[in-house]
Design a protein around this motif. Structure first.
Motif, PDB file in Angstrom:
ATOM      1  N   UNK A   1       0.853  -1.168  -0.005  1.00 15.12           N
ATOM      2  CA  UNK A   1       0.092   0.103  -0.151  1.00 15.12           C
ATOM      3  C   UNK A   1       0.795   1.351   0.151  1.00 15.12           C
ATOM      4  N   UNK A   2       0.514   2.218  -0.462  1.00 14.04           N
ATOM      5  CA  UNK A   2       1.276   3.346  -0.655  1.00 14.04           C
ATOM      6  C   UNK A   2       0.750   4.306  -1.881  1.00 14.04           C
ATOM      7  N   UNK A   3       1.665   5.465  -2.140  1.00  8.28           N
ATOM      8  CA  UNK A   3       1.525   6.089  -3.204  1.00  8.28           C
ATOM      9  C   UNK A   3       2.251   5.973  -4.620  1.00  8.28           C
ATOM     10  N   UNK A   4       2.718   4.788  -4.416  1.00  7.19           N
ATOM     11  CA  UNK A   4       3.638   4.354  -5.577  1.00  7.19           C
ATOM     12  C   UNK A   4       5.175   4.777  -5.411  1.00  7.19           C
ATOM     13  N   UNK A   5       5.144   6.018  -5.072  1.00  5.54           N
ATOM     14  CA  UNK A   5       6.708   6.425  -4.869  1.00  5.54           C
ATOM     15  C   UNK A   5       7.422   5.657  -3.342  1.00  5.54           C
ATOM     16  N   UNK A   6       6.260   5.282  -2.738  1.00  5.45           N
ATOM     17  CA  UNK A   6       6.742   4.761  -1.340  1.00  5.45           C
ATOM     18  C   UNK A   6       5.585   3.766  -1.053  1.00  5.45           C
ATOM     19  N   UNK A   7       6.081   2.486  -0.965  1.00  7.40           N
ATOM     20  CA  UNK A   7       5.130   1.224  -0.809  1.00  7.40           C
ATOM     21  C   UNK A   7       5.461   0.628   0.388  1.00  7.40           C
ATOM     22  N   UNK A   8       4.226   0.243   1.413  1.00  4.41           N
ATOM     23  CA  UNK A   8       4.667  -0.513   2.482  1.00  4.41           C
ATOM     24  C   UNK A   8       4.071  -1.947   2.412  1.00  4.41           C
ATOM     25  N   UNK A   9       4.589  -2.992   2.885  1.00  2.00           N
ATOM     26  CA  UNK A   9       4.002  -4.353   2.864  1.00  2.00           C
ATOM     27  C   UNK A   9       2.689  -4.519   3.712  1.00  2.00           C
ATOM     28  N   UNK A  10       1.659  -5.186   2.908  1.00  2.00           N
ATOM     29  CA  UNK A  10       0.469  -5.286   3.843  1.00  2.00           C
ATOM     30  C   UNK A  10       0.418  -6.517   4.648  1.00  2.00           C
ATOM     31  N   UNK A  11       0.241  -6.570   5.945  1.00  2.00           N
ATOM     32  CA  UNK A  11       0.183  -8.027   6.543  1.00  2.00           C
ATOM     33  C   UNK A  11      -1.230  -8.725   6.829  1.00  2.00           C
ATOM     34  N   UNK A  12      -1.210  -9.443   5.509  1.00  2.00           N
ATOM     35  CA  UNK A  12      -2.849  -9.975   5.368  1.00  2.00           C
ATOM     36  C   UNK A  12      -3.233 -10.812   6.523  1.00  2.00           C
ATOM     37  N   UNK A  13      -2.019 -11.393   7.329  1.00  3.24           N
ATOM     38  CA  UNK A  13      -2.572 -12.324   8.403  1.00  3.24           C
ATOM     39  C   UNK A  13      -3.128 -11.447   9.616  1.00  3.24           C
ATOM     40  N   UNK A  14      -2.370 -10.487   9.738  1.00  6.40           N
ATOM     41  CA  UNK A  14      -2.828  -9.375  11.038  1.00  6.40           C
ATOM     42  C   UNK A  14      -4.294  -8.758  10.611  1.00  6.40           C
ATOM     43  N   UNK A  15      -4.436  -8.729   9.217  1.00  6.64           N
ATOM     44  CA  UNK A  15      -5.536  -7.838   8.991  1.00  6.64           C
ATOM     45  C   UNK A  15      -6.661  -8.747   8.680  1.00  6.64           C
ATOM     46  N   UNK A  16      -6.539  -9.793   8.706  1.00 11.29           N
ATOM     47  CA  UNK A  16      -7.787 -11.101   8.470  1.00 11.29           C
ATOM     48  C   UNK A  16      -7.917 -11.135   6.989  1.00 11.29           C
TER      49      UNK A  16
END
Length: 404
Positions: free
Chosen positions: A111-126
């Motif tokens: 997730x992010x604006x494309x210039x900066x992207x952060x990993x999404x933790x699918x396990x934590x967010x169910x």
């Protein structure tokens, strides 16, 4: 004096008074000038505010993927090409060419604006699609699913493993395996003790009540046996001497008649004055028959006592063993006086009587006050009469006696 000159004079330490070195209109002194719309000192942009996300961040620095000009700064998305590197996307973003510019979009799982992207933790967010019986593990840009112990599948679908049916359980060889949801249980079989994974034989013979009195207990895997000490034999749960026990005379359950005694595996006496007994040499259906002086026949077809037997009676019809069969008059009963005919018939033997396989029989007559008389016989052919009869002319005739 312009604002630029005034700031230069203050930096050099020239005292111009409170009014001369004070903030200009719109300047934010708490931010060191950032947000006043003037690019100064270490600022690379200043759009007149300290909010980020619009190209000029809260520290008055140009945000990645933007270009800012002027004072106050005006920021726009960078234009350029993905190919020539003029547009800088995050390593986990995709660069897409548009007419005259390029757009950065975060890859799936980020997730992010494309210039900066952060990993999404699918396990934590169910937001994963792992099975309820699976473990979710976050990975860069995605996740993995692994079925829990006791289940099998690809992680998104997990089914219970029947360890008992697949022989993957850890139960002892002497235990019963029961499948459960996600596992199994083990229980030792009868005759064994333990936790199911390890089962040891129970020595039942250590308990004094396991076998009946006079029996010897022998432990066996998972069980035990009870044997009687010679010359006794087991009849049910009791050890008896079949040579002298009137309830089991000659074999289990072969009870002597009322008032009789068991002598040498044969029922004798009965309290009466006349008894005729028969035993035979191999198992089969042997029949003792007696015709009274009045012509009444005592046999397995009419065992008495009744008027049709002149008060005499036959104690049993042994059709599988070797006797004895006894015909007698009980105590208080008086046999008719006269001549009695005694017969023994080989009703059913396997093999049938033959010269190579004869059937031997022993008939003993006991009369009160006299020594027993024994009459041995050997049959090399079938001796059977139908309708039943016993006389000196029938095939099974043995002897005739008189009474008294």
């Amino acid at each position: 004096m312009t604002d630029a000159v005034r700031r230069f004079v203050c930096v050099l330490g020239l005292v111009l008074g409170a009014a001369g070195c004070g903030p200009t209109t719109g300047e934010n002194p708490s931010a060191g000038g950032c947000g006043d719309g003037v690019v100064q000192q270490q600022e690379s942009c200043d759009d007149g505010q300290q909010a980020g996300g619009d190209g000029c961040d809260g520290a008055c620095q140009v945000e990645r993927g933007w270009q800012c000009t002027g004072a106050p700064s005006r920021c726009t998305r960078q234009t350029g090409s993905c190919a020539d590197g003029s547009v800088k996307c995050d390593a986990n973003a995709l660069c897409t060419e548009t007419s005259g510019s390029a757009v950065c979009t975060c890859k799936s799982g980020y997730s992010g604006d494309g210039t900066m992207c952060a990993d999404i933790d699918e396990c934590a967010s169910n937001t994963d699609n792992c099975d309820a019986h699976a473990t979710c593990t976050n990975t860069p840009g995605g996740f993995t699913c692994a079925c829990e112990a006791g289940y099998s599948g690809d992680g998104t679908t997990c089914t219970d493993v029947d360890e008992c049916a697949s022989n993957t359980d850890t139960c002892d060889a002497h235990a019963t395996c029961t499948n459960t949801t996600g596992g199994f249980t083990c229980a030792c079989n009868a005759g064994y003790t333990g936790d199911g994974s390890t089962c040891t034989d129970i020595d039942e013979c250590t308990e004094p009540t396991t076998c009946a009195s006079a029996q010897t207990c022998t432990n066996t895997p998972g069980s035990y046996t009870c044997t009687c000490e010679a010359p006794r034999t087991a009849c049910g749960n009791a050890c008896v001497n079949t040579t002298s026990d009137a309830a089991h005379c000659g074999g289990c359950g072969k009870a002597c008649g009322e008032g009789q005694s068991c002598v040498g595996s044969s029922c004798v006496g009965g309290g009466g004055s006349l008894q005729i007994s028969a035993t035979w040499g191999r198992p089969g259906d042997g029949d003792l028959m007696v015709t009274t002086p009045t012509g009444k026949l005592i046999s397995s077809d009419n065992m008495g006592p009744n008027p049709g037997t002149d008060g005499g009676q036959k104690d049993q019809d042994d059709y599988t063993g070797q006797g004895p069969e006894n015909i007698f008059w009980a105590s208080g009963k008086t046999p008719p006086s006269g001549t009695y005919h005694v017969c023994f018939e080989t009703a059913d033997f396997n093999p049938s009587p033959s010269p190579d396989s004869p059937v031997t029989a022993s008939i003993t007559v006991r009369k009160s006050g006299k020594a027993p008389q024994t009459f041995p016989r050997s049959y090399e052919s079938s001796a059977y009469t139908y309708p039943r009869a016993c006389s000196p002319t029938t095939a099974g005739y043995v002897t005739s006696i008189t009474y008294p």
